[in-house]
Design an enzyme around this catalytic site. Structure first.
Site, PDB file in Angstrom:
ATOM      1  N   LYS A   1     -12.939   2.367  -3.189  1.00  0.00           N
ATOM      2  CA  LYS A   1     -14.054   2.797  -2.264  1.00  0.00           C
ATOM      3  C   LYS A   1     -15.186   3.343  -2.784  1.00  0.00           C
ATOM      4  O   LYS A   1     -16.577   3.251  -2.662  1.00  0.00           O
ATOM      5  CB  LYS A   1     -13.632   3.777  -1.113  1.00  0.00           C
ATOM      6  CG  LYS A   1     -12.660   2.964   0.017  1.00  0.00           C
ATOM      7  CD  LYS A   1     -12.153   3.838   1.005  1.00  0.00           C
ATOM      8  CE  LYS A   1     -11.354   3.298   2.137  1.00  0.00           C
ATOM      9  NZ  LYS A   1     -10.752   4.301   3.185  1.00  0.00           N
TER      10      LYS A   1
ATOM     11  N   HIS B   1       5.493 -26.718   3.673  1.00  0.00           N
ATOM     12  CA  HIS B   1       4.761 -27.667   3.121  1.00  0.00           C
ATOM     13  C   HIS B   1       3.599 -26.983   2.238  1.00  0.00           C
ATOM     14  O   HIS B   1       2.570 -27.799   1.943  1.00  0.00           O
ATOM     15  CB  HIS B   1       4.039 -28.333   4.364  1.00  0.00           C
ATOM     16  CG  HIS B   1       4.951 -28.910   5.394  1.00  0.00           C
ATOM     17  ND1 HIS B   1       5.707 -30.222   5.008  1.00  0.00           N
ATOM     18  CD2 HIS B   1       5.548 -28.526   6.381  1.00  0.00           C
ATOM     19  CE1 HIS B   1       6.484 -30.498   6.052  1.00  0.00           C
ATOM     20  NE2 HIS B   1       6.419 -29.493   6.815  1.00  0.00           N
TER      21      HIS B   1
ATOM     22  N   GLU C   1       0.931  -1.118  -0.170  1.00  0.00           N
ATOM     23  CA  GLU C   1       0.199   0.042   0.024  1.00  0.00           C
ATOM     24  C   GLU C   1       0.897   1.266   0.159  1.00  0.00           C
ATOM     25  O   GLU C   1       0.379   2.248  -0.579  1.00  0.00           O
ATOM     26  CB  GLU C   1      -1.062  -0.007   1.104  1.00  0.00           C
ATOM     27  CG  GLU C   1      -2.132   1.049   1.238  1.00  0.00           C
ATOM     28  CD  GLU C   1      -2.966   0.962   2.109  1.00  0.00           C
ATOM     29  OE1 GLU C   1      -4.115   0.223   1.812  1.00  0.00           O
ATOM     30  OE2 GLU C   1      -2.831   1.379   3.191  1.00  0.00           O
TER      31      GLU C   1
END
Length: 559
Positions: A522, A398, A367
């Site tokens: 937004k 894994h 960001e």
């Protein structure tokens, strides 16, 4: 910078480009073989951390040229401007003063004619009063019962930082106080909150609404649901005016840079904590946004967290560039991204308490530096922030280590681990077993970085192997060892990465303190939600979006 003076036109950048041509085919194993003492020359210590950068594909000459690039970008002056409170956030025309949040009370920092330190410590004092009241069992809900559960409602910087630190410092939870459990709900779909509302007692649940703007829809949606839940169960659906007032006063704390919006929402001014426009959300855990941390570990440990970060701030400000931990960490990244074409970065903590550290850094780095426009509005012709992801190292072994060892992608890795753990476990037998597990974890951490470096040569046998059992190695990595994972060393670790981000942003000439891409998302989401609810205006959208909305509407009509 104008187009003609952008950093990639500088002599230092051009020298690095030429130097990289001769380094691309150099294998890490040869760097260790050709120069004894390679590890010592690329390892530094500070603030309880050991930073080993020797497993990067660079020589002394490389670092000298990178330091010249940093000086070409006026990095030393940029560090001064950051910590002096100058307006380094150019697009929003304000300082970025998260470092002020961890200044000691005797310090002074005058920003545009006002000393900010007294206000910072007034907020810390108000936090302390709230924490002590909860830990004494004196913060009581509307029915008079002591609060037992605190739910932080926030998203992004109002969630990831406090969540990460609270989990990392769980060992430091005070034992001689009234126990308060800390929880986090961030998802706008309400799934996290819904789980809590089915299990918690409304009479003993306190909500902390954390939002810098106090307009974030994710947080306010959860907050409205929480308020309705409390009113239904404690205030006759809100019809009992007296009880409604008590519920709002005793079951909500607000944390925001907008006190007027907190008041409009109904939060009692006595239970409001403020922070400032000059603190970015992803840099805000050091102040009022850190209330859940303080509730979890106590104010003394919270202040130790601040002290560790401040120690790294001083190191960053005062240490010459060639020995400066954030600078060196940043330059390793610049070298990989811009000159060796390594554009993926994995964060691999080898300690379960750092489970959320990679998620925290995803926001901090991507960001902040996920930008493609310089401070002068020019398109960057060079790469900036790499794609960053990670997981606990033992689990990642894994999951995606196969790609690291034998895939086609070059990936930079950060291995992070504490040197010591479990010293304070009281039972000797249990302590011995846990220390053995920690030793196993450290062995895996060091071994994995070694195999990524050496490839086949790390194996004990040089017998011929089929291609599918060959390992090329030559993957660059950093190893960060903490003396112990304590509030102080965690503070230093977080600040190390904050300052690394700033160094890289300075060299790339981008602004790490805004997030206009987030703001656009937004805005578009709000417009789409209105169309979804009203079923009007879809004709203004693209064909794919209209088709997806049709699927949703058809499903709604079928129920």
């Amino acid at each position: 910078m104008s187009q003609s003076t952008m950093i990639h036109h500088s002599e230092a950048w051009q020298a690095l480009t030429q130097h990289a041509d001769g380094m691309r085919n150099v294998h890490l194993k040869s760097l260790f073989a050709e120069a004894p003492g390679h590890h010592a020359r690329f390892t530094r210590r500070g603030a309880g951390l050991t930073l080993d950068l020797s497993k990067h594909r660079w020589r002394d000459e490389t670092l000298t040229k990178l330091l010249a690039l940093a000086r070409e970008a006026n990095l030393e002056r940029a560090i001064e401007r950051l910590q002096n409170g100058e307006r380094v956030n150019l697009s929003e025309d304000r300082p970025a003063l998260h470092t002020a949040l961890r200044l000691p009370p005797e310090a002074s920092l005058v920003v545009e004619g006002e000393d900010v330190v007294p206000d910072v410590h007034e907020t810390l004092a108000r936090m302390q009063a709230m924490v002590e009241k909860c830990h004494a069992g004196q913060w009581r809900g509307a029915t008079g019962k002591a609060i037992t559960d605190v739910v932080n409602l926030g998203v992004g910087g109002s969630d990831l930082g406090p969540l990460m630190v609270t989990h990392a410092l769980a060992d430091y939870r005070p034992r001689d106080v009234h126990q308060v459990d800390i929880h986090f709900a961030s998802t706008m779909d309400g799934s996290q909150l819904a789980d809590y509302l089915t299990r918690f007692n409304p009479a003993t649940t306190l909500f902390v609404l954390s939002s810098k703007s106090f307009t974030t829809i994710d947080t306010l949606s959860n907050a409205s649901t929480a308020r309705d839940w409390l009113m239904t169960r404690l205030a006759d659906g809100g019809r009992d005016a007296g009880m409604r007032e008590v519920v709002m006063r005793q079951h909500f704390i607000g944390v925001s840079a907008k006190p007027e919006r907190m008041s409009e929402w109904g939060i009692d001014p006595r239970h409001q904590l403020r922070f400032w426009e000059w603190v970015g959300g992803r840099y805000s855990l050091w102040g009022a946004i850190g209330l859940p941390i303080a509730l979890a570990v106590g104010m003394e440990n919270f202040r130790e967290l601040l002290a560790g970060a401040h120690e790294m701030d001083r190191h960053f400000r005062d240490t010459p560039l060639e020995d400066n931990l954030p600078v060196l960490l940043a330059l390793a990244g610049i070298w990989n991204v811009n000159f060796l074409d390594v554009r993926a970065h994995s964060i691999l903590p080898y300690d379960g308490r750092l489970e959320y550290f990679a998620s925290y850094l995803e926001q901090l780095e991507m960001e902040s530096n996920g930008k493609s426009v310089t401070n002068d509005g020019e398109i960057t012709p060079y790469s900036t922030c790499p794609v960053l992801w990670g997981q606990l190292g033992p689990n990642a072994q894994h999951a995606f280590y196969q790609l690291l060892h034998q895939g086609t992608q070059a990936v930079e890795c950060d291995f992070i681990a504490p040197v010591r753990r479990y010293d304070r476990v009281e039972d000797p037998a249990t302590r011995a077993h846990l220390k053995a597990q920690h030793r196993l974890t450290l062995a895996n951490c060091i071994a994995q970085s070694r195999v990524l470096m050496l490839g086949d040569e790390a194996l004990p046998s040089d017998a011929p192997r089929p291609s599918h059992k060959r390992y090329r190695g030559n993957q660059p990595s950093t190893t960060l060892l903490l003396d112990r994972l304590t509030p102080r060393t965690l503070g230093a670790l977080i600040a190390l990465y904050e300052h690394k981000v700033f160094v890289q942003a300075t060299i790339w000439d981008i602004n790490p303190f805004d997030q206009w891409g987030v703001e656009l998302g937004k805005q578009i989401a709000s417009e789409t939600e209105q169309i979804l609810a009203s079923r009007r205006g879809a004709e203004t959208l693209d064909d794919s979006s209209r088709g997806l909305l049709d699927v949703v509407w058809q499903a709604q009509d079928a129920t």
